[in-house]
Scaffold this active site. Structure first.
Site, PDB file in Angstrom:
ATOM      1  N   CYS A 132       0.848  -1.204  -0.046  1.00 19.14           N
ATOM      2  CA  CYS A 132       0.078   0.087  -0.080  1.00 19.14           C
ATOM      3  C   CYS A 132       0.953   1.094  -0.016  1.00 19.14           C
ATOM      4  CB  CYS A 132      -0.815  -0.066   1.314  1.00 19.14           C
ATOM      5  SG  CYS A 132      -1.958   1.560   1.319  1.00 19.14           S
ATOM      6  N   CYS A 135      -0.242   4.206   2.389  1.00 19.96           N
ATOM      7  CA  CYS A 135       0.092   3.666   3.955  1.00 19.96           C
ATOM      8  C   CYS A 135       1.590   3.789   4.095  1.00 19.96           C
ATOM      9  CB  CYS A 135      -0.398   2.511   4.299  1.00 19.96           C
ATOM     10  SG  CYS A 135      -2.443   2.465   4.092  1.00 19.96           S
TER      11      CYS A 135
END
Length: 182
Positions: A132, A135
């Site tokens: 991700c 993130c």
């Protein structure tokens, strides 16, 4: 640490580099013990491999407080949720999702029960395994604000890569065994 020695012994010869990297990682003292062992546990949970989780949790339990053990597990679980959601938002071609509230509870990020930098380091490792980018960027910013060096941040991701490679090697070895039985 007996579980880690057993885990090292289970890594097949075709993955000698993985075995050597795991052995080197365990001797690496770039990160403080709490940071390192919480990272190993969170990364292990992200691999979803029961053998790796058991070995890393056993090792972590000998070093971490119960609060730190819980925080490492919290980092893995909350980032599993966030990684799916924010990866979708970033990958979707519909920009409307970027402006919508996530409406996901993630209070543990603000009050993890351990030093915020450790929690961010563990979250970064999980996000790297889960792929991700949003993130990863958020955790990296938090770590830079906490004055962690690029070398420490890179070490965390390198450790996550090694833990993931152990899980893959064990899975491949298990597949080899199941083929031999047939």
């Amino acid at each position: 640490m007996r579980e880690l020695e057993r885990l090292i012994g289970q890594i097949p010869d075709f993955a000698i580099d993985v075995r050597n990297n795991l052995t080197s990682m365990l001797a690496d003292d770039t990160l403080p013990s709490q940071s390192k062992y919480g990272l190993l546990l969170a990364a292990a949970i992200a691999t979803r491999n029961p053998e790796v989780i058991t070995a890393m949790e056993s090792a972590a339990a000998s070093v971490l407080t119960p609060a730190a053990l819980s925080a490492a597990k919290s980092a893995a679980s909350v980032m599993a949720m966030n990684n799916v959601y924010y990866r979708f938002v970033r990958l979707s071609s519909n920009p409307e999702y970027r402006d919508m509230p996530a409406r996901l509870q993630m209070n543990v990020i603000d009050r993890p029960g351990v030093d915020k930098a450790d929690f961010e380091l563990w979250s970064l490792a999980v996000s790297a395994i889960n792929g991700c980018a949003a993130c990863i960027d958020a955790s990296e910013r938090g770590l830079q604000e906490a004055w962690l060096s690029s070398s420490e941040i890179q070490t965390a991701v390198r450790f996550a890569a090694i833990v993931q490679s152990v899980a893959v090697a064990l899975e491949a070895a298990g597949n080899d065994e199941s083929l031999a039985v047939e």
